[in-house]
Design a protein around this motif. Sequence first.
Motif, PDB file in Angstrom:
ATOM      1  N   VAL A 114       0.847  -1.197   0.000  1.00  0.00           N
ATOM      2  CA  VAL A 114       0.000   0.000   0.000  1.00  0.00           C
ATOM      3  C   VAL A 114       0.881   1.244   0.000  1.00  0.00           C
ATOM      4  CG1 VAL A 114      -1.787   1.285   1.233  1.00  0.00           C
ATOM      5  CG2 VAL A 114      -1.810  -1.227   1.243  1.00  0.00           C
ATOM      6  N   ALA A 115       0.783   2.036  -1.049  1.00  0.00           N
ATOM      7  CA  ALA A 115       1.616   3.242  -1.175  1.00  0.00           C
ATOM      8  C   ALA A 115       0.920   4.414  -0.493  1.00  0.00           C
ATOM      9  CB  ALA A 115       1.868   3.559  -2.645  1.00  0.00           C
ATOM     10  N   LEU A 116       1.155   4.530   0.811  1.00  0.00           N
ATOM     11  CA  LEU A 116       0.557   5.612   1.598  1.00  0.00           C
ATOM     12  C   LEU A 116       1.689   6.407   2.230  1.00  0.00           C
ATOM     13  CD1 LEU A 116      -2.355   6.544   2.409  1.00  0.00           C
ATOM     14  CD2 LEU A 116      -2.020   5.299   4.541  1.00  0.00           C
ATOM     15  N   THR A 117       1.898   7.641   1.765  1.00  0.00           N
ATOM     16  CA  THR A 117       3.028   8.433   2.255  1.00  0.00           C
ATOM     17  C   THR A 117       2.827   8.916   3.689  1.00  0.00           C
ATOM     18  OG1 THR A 117       2.046  10.399   1.212  1.00  0.00           O
ATOM     19  CG2 THR A 117       3.718   9.206  -0.040  1.00  0.00           C
ATOM     20  N   SER A 118       1.567   9.150   4.067  1.00  0.00           N
ATOM     21  CA  SER A 118       1.269   9.576   5.443  1.00  0.00           C
ATOM     22  C   SER A 118      -0.121   9.081   5.813  1.00  0.00           C
ATOM     23  CB  SER A 118       1.337  11.102   5.572  1.00  0.00           C
ATOM     24  OG  SER A 118       0.409  11.715   4.696  1.00  0.00           O
ATOM     25  N   PRO A 119      -0.365   8.837   7.105  1.00  0.00           N
ATOM     26  CA  PRO A 119      -1.677   8.317   7.530  1.00  0.00           C
ATOM     27  C   PRO A 119      -2.813   9.271   7.161  1.00  0.00           C
ATOM     28  CG  PRO A 119      -0.061   8.128   9.295  1.00  0.00           C
ATOM     29  CD  PRO A 119       0.568   8.989   8.239  1.00  0.00           C
ATOM     30  N   ILE A 120      -3.996   8.713   6.927  1.00  0.00           N
ATOM     31  CA  ILE A 120      -5.196   9.508   6.641  1.00  0.00           C
ATOM     32  C   ILE A 120      -5.787   9.958   7.975  1.00  0.00           C
ATOM     33  CG2 ILE A 120      -7.528   9.446   5.683  1.00  0.00           C
ATOM     34  CD1 ILE A 120      -6.463   7.284   3.715  1.00  0.00           C
ATOM     35  N   LYS A 121      -6.051  11.262   8.111  1.00  0.00           N
ATOM     36  CA  LYS A 121      -6.513  11.783   9.396  1.00  0.00           C
ATOM     37  C   LYS A 121      -7.850  12.510   9.320  1.00  0.00           C
ATOM     38  CE  LYS A 121      -1.862  12.191  11.324  1.00  0.00           C
ATOM     39  NZ  LYS A 121      -0.882  13.059  12.002  1.00  0.00           N
ATOM     40  N   THR A 122      -8.512  12.433   8.154  1.00  0.00           N
ATOM     41  CA  THR A 122      -9.811  13.098   8.011  1.00  0.00           C
ATOM     42  C   THR A 122     -10.808  12.172   7.318  1.00  0.00           C
ATOM     43  OG1 THR A 122      -9.194  14.060   5.878  1.00  0.00           O
ATOM     44  CG2 THR A 122      -8.759  15.395   7.843  1.00  0.00           C
ATOM     45  N   VAL A 130      -2.038   0.598  -4.872  1.00  0.00           N
ATOM     46  CA  VAL A 130      -1.648  -0.709  -4.342  1.00  0.00           C
ATOM     47  C   VAL A 130      -0.747  -1.374  -5.379  1.00  0.00           C
ATOM     48  CG1 VAL A 130      -2.442  -3.005  -3.638  1.00  0.00           C
ATOM     49  CG2 VAL A 130      -3.750  -0.978  -2.976  1.00  0.00           C
ATOM     50  N   SER A 131       0.454  -1.770  -4.958  1.00  0.00           N
ATOM     51  CA  SER A 131       1.413  -2.405  -5.863  1.00  0.00           C
ATOM     52  C   SER A 131       1.294  -3.928  -5.753  1.00  0.00           C
ATOM     53  CB  SER A 131       2.838  -1.958  -5.521  1.00  0.00           C
ATOM     54  OG  SER A 131       3.774  -2.623  -6.338  1.00  0.00           O
ATOM     55  N   LEU A 132       0.816  -4.557  -6.814  1.00  0.00           N
ATOM     56  CA  LEU A 132       0.656  -6.011  -6.819  1.00  0.00           C
ATOM     57  C   LEU A 132       1.914  -6.711  -7.317  1.00  0.00           C
ATOM     58  CD1 LEU A 132      -2.941  -6.159  -8.317  1.00  0.00           C
ATOM     59  CD2 LEU A 132      -2.282  -6.358  -5.917  1.00  0.00           C
ATOM     60  N   HIS A 133       2.736  -5.946  -8.026  1.00  0.00           N
ATOM     61  CA  HIS A 133       3.968  -6.461  -8.628  1.00  0.00           C
ATOM     62  C   HIS A 133       4.793  -5.218  -8.970  1.00  0.00           C
ATOM     63  CE1 HIS A 133       6.475  -7.801 -12.076  1.00  0.00           C
ATOM     64  NE2 HIS A 133       6.464  -8.983 -11.466  1.00  0.00           N
ATOM     65  N   PRO A 134       6.119  -5.330  -9.045  1.00  0.00           N
ATOM     66  CA  PRO A 134       6.916  -4.150  -9.386  1.00  0.00           C
ATOM     67  C   PRO A 134       6.473  -3.448 -10.670  1.00  0.00           C
ATOM     68  CG  PRO A 134       8.343  -5.890  -8.610  1.00  0.00           C
ATOM     69  CD  PRO A 134       6.977  -6.481  -8.709  1.00  0.00           C
ATOM     70  N   VAL A 136       3.106  -3.787 -11.834  1.00  0.00           N
ATOM     71  CA  VAL A 136       1.627  -3.736 -11.854  1.00  0.00           C
ATOM     72  C   VAL A 136       1.109  -3.021 -10.603  1.00  0.00           C
ATOM     73  CG1 VAL A 136      -0.529  -5.046 -11.952  1.00  0.00           C
ATOM     74  CG2 VAL A 136       1.503  -5.906 -13.145  1.00  0.00           C
ATOM     75  N   SER A 137       0.502  -1.851 -10.816  1.00  0.00           N
ATOM     76  CA  SER A 137      -0.096  -1.106  -9.710  1.00  0.00           C
ATOM     77  C   SER A 137      -1.531  -0.743 -10.064  1.00  0.00           C
ATOM     78  CB  SER A 137       0.704   0.169  -9.417  1.00  0.00           C
ATOM     79  OG  SER A 137       1.996  -0.147  -8.935  1.00  0.00           O
ATOM     80  N   VAL A 138      -2.384  -0.699  -9.057  1.00  0.00           N
ATOM     81  CA  VAL A 138      -3.791  -0.340  -9.279  1.00  0.00           C
ATOM     82  C   VAL A 138      -4.206   0.697  -8.241  1.00  0.00           C
ATOM     83  CG1 VAL A 138      -4.393  -2.576 -10.264  1.00  0.00           C
ATOM     84  CG2 VAL A 138      -4.631  -2.223  -7.804  1.00  0.00           C
ATOM     85  N   SER A 139      -5.353   1.310  -8.484  1.00  0.00           N
ATOM     86  CA  SER A 139      -5.870   2.325  -7.572  1.00  0.00           C
ATOM     87  C   SER A 139      -7.081   1.795  -6.814  1.00  0.00           C
ATOM     88  CB  SER A 139      -6.250   3.585  -8.345  1.00  0.00           C
ATOM     89  OG  SER A 139      -6.790   4.561  -7.481  1.00  0.00           O
ATOM     90  N   VAL A 140      -7.076   2.009  -5.505  1.00  0.00           N
ATOM     91  CA  VAL A 140      -8.192   1.607  -4.645  1.00  0.00           C
ATOM     92  C   VAL A 140      -8.720   2.859  -3.945  1.00  0.00           C
ATOM     93  CG1 VAL A 140      -8.791   0.343  -2.540  1.00  0.00           C
ATOM     94  CG2 VAL A 140      -7.353  -0.737  -4.265  1.00  0.00           C
ATOM     95  N   THR A 141     -10.033   2.991  -3.844  1.00  0.00           N
ATOM     96  CA  THR A 141     -10.628   4.137  -3.147  1.00  0.00           C
ATOM     97  C   THR A 141     -10.925   3.751  -1.699  1.00  0.00           C
ATOM     98  OG1 THR A 141     -11.636   4.977  -5.176  1.00  0.00           O
ATOM     99  CG2 THR A 141     -12.541   5.777  -3.096  1.00  0.00           C
TER     100      THR A 141
END
Length: 203
Positions: A114-122, A130-134, A136-141
């Motif tokens: 999970v590519a999250l640079t900083s925690p979600i606070k709101t 989300v990186s499934l493979h070096p 292959v990446s997809v977007s999740v809401t």
Amino acid sequence: MEVILLERVEKLGQMGDIVRVKPGFARNYLLPREKALRATEANKKAFETTRAQLEAENLKRRQEAAAVGAKLDGLTVDLIRQAGEAGHLYGSVNARDIAGAVSDAGFTINRGQVALTSPIKTLGLFDVIVSLHPEVSVSVTVNVARTAEEAAIQAETGKAIASTDEAEEAEARAELEAIFEEGAADAAAEEEAAGGFDADAEA
């Protein structure tokens, strides 16, 4: 330090590339996660003998990841959290929370993907990679809300609900504006009265 990449690494290179990196990055990330080897002569020779096999394995993993990614891309996961009226969370949502929610939806991933640079606070809707493979990446809401009902409203409107009672909030805002306008009118009247007194005094 020079290393041989065993897979594609973003901003560094592709499998088989020999690249120079900081020693700390190699020791703490690339080497322990088996993403690279030290670029010694022995390792270079060993890599070349197994390169075809590594590339075949990588291709298979990439195809599997692409198949999963086609189903996962665009997924929305709801995370219910306590929050204040302004929408700030009592705590935060981190990569582990998101990985858990995605896994609960039937896709096994770990927090490192999970590519999250900083925690979600709101509260709100957040697009997370989300990186499934070096390769292959997809977007999740990620839909962070106080209740399942609010999550449904946020998903439909595309924006966070900052108050549990929007009518009450609007009424409070109207009252504040009325008080402000009344105060401004009083100040203007006082100023006018003071101006009139000065004029009489001068006369």
